[in-house]
Write a protein that holds these residues in place. Structure first.
Motif, PDB file in Angstrom:
ATOM      1  N   ASN A 100       0.825  -1.208   0.000  1.00  0.00           N
ATOM      2  CA  ASN A 100       0.000   0.000   0.000  1.00  0.00           C
ATOM      3  C   ASN A 100       0.862   1.262   0.000  1.00  0.00           C
ATOM      4  N   LEU A 159       2.054   1.702  -3.488  1.00  0.00           N
ATOM      5  CA  LEU A 159       0.958   2.183  -4.326  1.00  0.00           C
ATOM      6  C   LEU A 159       0.637   3.638  -4.024  1.00  0.00           C
ATOM      7  N   ILE A 181       3.046   5.587  -6.082  1.00  0.00           N
ATOM      8  CA  ILE A 181       2.747   5.507  -7.517  1.00  0.00           C
ATOM      9  C   ILE A 181       1.490   6.303  -7.852  1.00  0.00           C
ATOM     10  N   LEU A 182       0.388   6.014  -7.142  1.00  0.00           N
ATOM     11  CA  LEU A 182      -0.884   6.647  -7.463  1.00  0.00           C
ATOM     12  C   LEU A 182      -0.874   8.137  -7.141  1.00  0.00           C
ATOM     13  N   GLU A 219      -3.267   4.601 -13.351  1.00  0.00           N
ATOM     14  CA  GLU A 219      -4.052   4.732 -12.116  1.00  0.00           C
ATOM     15  C   GLU A 219      -5.046   3.579 -11.961  1.00  0.00           C
ATOM     16  N   GLY A 225      -3.231   0.583 -10.896  1.00  0.00           N
ATOM     17  CA  GLY A 225      -2.852   0.729  -9.491  1.00  0.00           C
ATOM     18  C   GLY A 225      -4.014   0.510  -8.556  1.00  0.00           C
ATOM     19  N   ARG A 226      -5.213   0.990  -8.962  1.00  0.00           N
ATOM     20  CA  ARG A 226      -6.391   0.781  -8.118  1.00  0.00           C
ATOM     21  C   ARG A 226      -6.759  -0.697  -8.027  1.00  0.00           C
ATOM     22  N   ALA A 242      -4.567  -3.069  -8.129  1.00  0.00           N
ATOM     23  CA  ALA A 242      -3.591  -3.590  -7.165  1.00  0.00           C
ATOM     24  C   ALA A 242      -4.003  -3.227  -5.746  1.00  0.00           C
ATOM     25  N   ALA A 243      -4.568  -2.013  -5.583  1.00  0.00           N
ATOM     26  CA  ALA A 243      -5.043  -1.612  -4.260  1.00  0.00           C
ATOM     27  C   ALA A 243      -6.192  -2.501  -3.802  1.00  0.00           C
ATOM     28  N   CYS A 284      -4.731  -5.567  -2.493  1.00  0.00           N
ATOM     29  CA  CYS A 284      -4.254  -5.330  -1.117  1.00  0.00           C
ATOM     30  C   CYS A 284      -5.412  -5.347  -0.131  1.00  0.00           C
ATOM     31  N   PRO A 326      -3.897   3.301   0.057  1.00  0.00           N
ATOM     32  CA  PRO A 326      -3.371   4.523  -0.571  1.00  0.00           C
ATOM     33  C   PRO A 326      -4.516   5.486  -0.861  1.00  0.00           C
TER      34      PRO A 326
END
Length: 665
Positions: free
Chosen positions: A297, A300, A303-304, A328, A331-332, A334-335, A338, A639
């Motif tokens: 997190n 991320l 990154i985000l 983005e 990345g979301r 990936a979030a 998480c 994040p």
């Protein structure tokens, strides 16, 4: 009554006491001369049955020498007043075969016709009678002991709780007791007729004869076997065997004890230990998943955060904006991954409120119906008695969706049924089941939510791994759906019960404590833009440099002046120096030396009017509620985005109630 005792040169250490019952003085004199005069005996004289009775009442003689004819009766009558162990020699003046038969039947040990020759031979006759009597008594004692031993053996054999079996050296049953027959459901005769090979389940001749060989070699062995009961079921037995000798025959003795209850207790203990080990393993995996998700997190967040800051410099139609938007979105995702890992670890951010399970299932029914296979039929059985619970409704929806998708995939392309049930479950004082989380259910009332499917079911190996993160039986998928279910249920102090059999189906049962007192209500995030005039200066406390830098940039993008601190100690020092100009403190939850909770409490102890919020990759509900009651203004989940940060600060700067922001956008 006359007693004479004449010592001689060679007197035995212990003379035998003779009671002479005789009324003829002449005969008495001759008898005394031969018995007492030779010093082998001590003689007491009784001249009638009455005198004999009186003497016996005082002292028990070793032998009675009695005349057949006495003034007050027959000599045979003396037998009735003597102990059985005292021998009697009967004398008569005339040889009479009928009298001899009569007295011998009465139990006298010898019969003597009165004559000078026989009087002279009396020492030898009486000595022989005494020896014979002693042998008879020893034999009688041996017979009595044998009778007692046989009675004891018979009682043990017939009434003992263990089953007893006697076998010949070739393994053939020769005898069993009632207990052995009863535990098999047969009579003794039926057991003997069936034979051992018909009683033993999975009879293995080689193993059987190997045991026989060891027993015949003198070894006592103990082993466990499975036997058939008359009704067809099998049951376990513990067998203790040995070789015994009876006369010149060798016999195998085997004690059989039914250990069904012991096996059941051992199985229960093994199940409990296995569940505890599974719970400990899942807890360890949860800690690992939570740690990974926390660190991920933070990455991320960097990154985000930079993506959002960069995107603000491009117009939506530009290629740069499009590419940043793709970054983005990835990345979301990936979030979200998480978030699932944090849910498995029981550390996801939650917003708990009173939830009606029946209403929640009904609201989701259309979505659930569209999520399952077209060949699967969805059935609802929702009891009006289902109690409300305190829960995060969005997480409950995730749990139910994961269970429904899992059930649909178990059914596959074949027709099947998925059934959702809710009701009230009351756990009494009887030993309740242990849940898959390794916790024992306590007595009380629970809301029960169960999902049952008629699919392929699971074998033991799959059941043991079904909640493991990244475990999946599919070719595609991350394997986090069921692990998230486990974490979410655990974070709600709930329990999971699993019942699944191959080719039969699977049933997941979730139990949640019914609500009693309402929890602290947390307001929804405010949508207003923060007023910089109310909050101008922010102290950002973050130990990760990259996260600290991007957080500072995001705050400055929103119009704030930002000071930073690398840990709790530096934050306390900074606030002490610039407290008049710091409007808000943003604390990272997990920091070395002094974590966010400790830092907040230290600041509040020194400066009660401090305004602070907490940022973290995960939060615990009990910690969140406690800190909010202590004066913390809110939580924001990492994040976080610019929009999320903007909404959080809007509520703080406009003096709104404390908030927990769990958005992932």
């Amino acid at each position: 009554m006359v007693t004479e005792n004449i010592p001689t040169a060679n007197v035995p250490l212990q003379k035998k006491h003779i009671l002479l019952v005789e009324d003829d003085p002449g005969h008495v004199e001759l008898i005394m001369r031969n018995l007492v005069g030779k010093g082998a005996f001590e003689v007491t004289l009784a001249e009638s049955l009455a005198q004999a009775h009186a003497e016996i009442a005082c002292t028990t003689p070793d032998l009675v020498l009695c005349d057949y004819r006495l003034p007050d009766g027959d000599g045979v009558e003396v037998m009735s007043i003597l102990p059985k162990m005292v021998p009697v020699v009967m004398m008569t003046s005339h040889g009479n075969e009928q009298v001899a038969v009569e007295v011998m039947k009465a139990g006298v040990i010898d019969y003597v016709v009165k004559s000078p020759e026989n009087f002279e031979a009396l020492p030898r006759i009486l000595d022989r009678a005494l020896r014979e009597s002693s042998l008879i008594q020893e034999r009688n004692r041996a017979v009595e002991a044998l009778r007692d031993s046989e009675a004891l053996y018979r009682a043990l054999f017939e009434q003992g709780g263990d089953g007893i079996m006697f076998l010949s050296t070739n393994g053939k049953i020769s005898s069993v007791n009632e207990s052995f027959a009863r535990m098999h459901g047969y009579s003794v005769e039926e057991v003997i007729a069936k034979g051992l090979d018909k009683l033993a389940a999975n009879h293995e001749p080689e193993l059987h004869f190997e045991r026989l060989r060891r027993i015949m070699a003198g070894e006592k062995i103990t082993f466990e076997v499975e036997h058939y009961h008359r009704d067809g079921h099998t049951f376990p037995l513990e067998v203790l065997t040995s070789l015994i000798n009876i006369g010149n025959k060798q016999i195998l003795l085997a004690f059989h004890r039914d250990i069904s209850e012991r096996r059941e207790a051992e199985t229960q203990q093994q199940n409990i230990e296995r569940q505890l080990q599974q719970a400990q393993r899942l807890e360890s995996l949860g800690l690992l998943a939570g740690g990974i998700a926390h660190d991920f997190n933070n990455l991320l967040m960097v990154i985000l955060g930079h993506v959002e800051l960069l995107r603000n410099h491009f117009i939506p139609e530009s290629p740069e904006f499009v590419n940043l938007d793709k970054i983005e979105k990835t990345g979301r995702r990936a979030a979200d991954l998480c978030s699932q890992m944090l849910s498995y670890a029981g550390k996801g951010s939650t917003f708990k409120e009173q939830v009606n399970l029946v209403s929640l299932v009904r609201e989701m029914s259309d979505l659930l119906e569209s999520s399952i296979s077209k060949k699967a039929k969805l059935e609802l059985d929702l009891s009006a008695k289902t109690p409300s619970i305190f829960a995060d409704s969005s997480q409950l929806r995730q749990v139910l969706m994961n269970l429904i998708i899992n059930a649909s995939e178990a059914i596959g392309e074949k027709p099947g049924e998925i059934r959702i049930e809710t009701d009230l479950l009351t756990v009494t004082k009887e030993p309740p089941p242990r849940s898959y989380l390794g916790k024992q259910l306590t007595t009380g009332e629970y809301a029960r939510l169960s999902v049952t499917d008629s699919g392929c079911g699971m074998n033991k190996a799959t059941r043991e791994k079904i909640f493991d993160p990244f475990f999946t039986t599919k070719f595609t998928g991350r394997g986090l759906g069921m692990s998230a279910v486990l974490g979410i249920v655990g974070s709600h102090q709930g329990h999971i019960l699993l019942d699944s059999r191959p080719e039969v189906g699977t049933k997941f049962t979730l139990l949640f404590p019914r609500c009693s007192d309402p929890l602290l209500h947390v307001a929804e995030p405010d949508q207003r833009v923060p007023d910089p005039h109310n909050c101008t200066n922010v102290l950002l406390v973050e130990d990760e440099e990259m996260v600290r830098n991007v957080g500072k940039a995001m705050l400055e993008e929103l119009g704030f002046s930002v000071m930073t601190a690398v840990d709790g100690y530096e934050a306390v020092e900074c606030y002490s120096e610039f407290k008049e100009s710091i409007d808000l403190v943003i604390l990272d939850m997990a920091m070395p030396r002094m974590n966010g909770v400790e830092t907040f409490r230290e600041l509040q102890k020194r400066y009660p009017d401090v305004r602070a919020i907490m940022a973290s990759g995960f939060t615990k509900d009990d910690v969140a509620a406690e800190l909010l009651e202590e004066g913390l203004l809110g939580f924001i989940q990492k994040p976080y985005s610019l929009d999320g940060l903007q909404r959080m600060l809007a509520s703080i700067c406009q003096n709104m109630p404390p908030v927990i922001d769990s958005q992932k956008s």
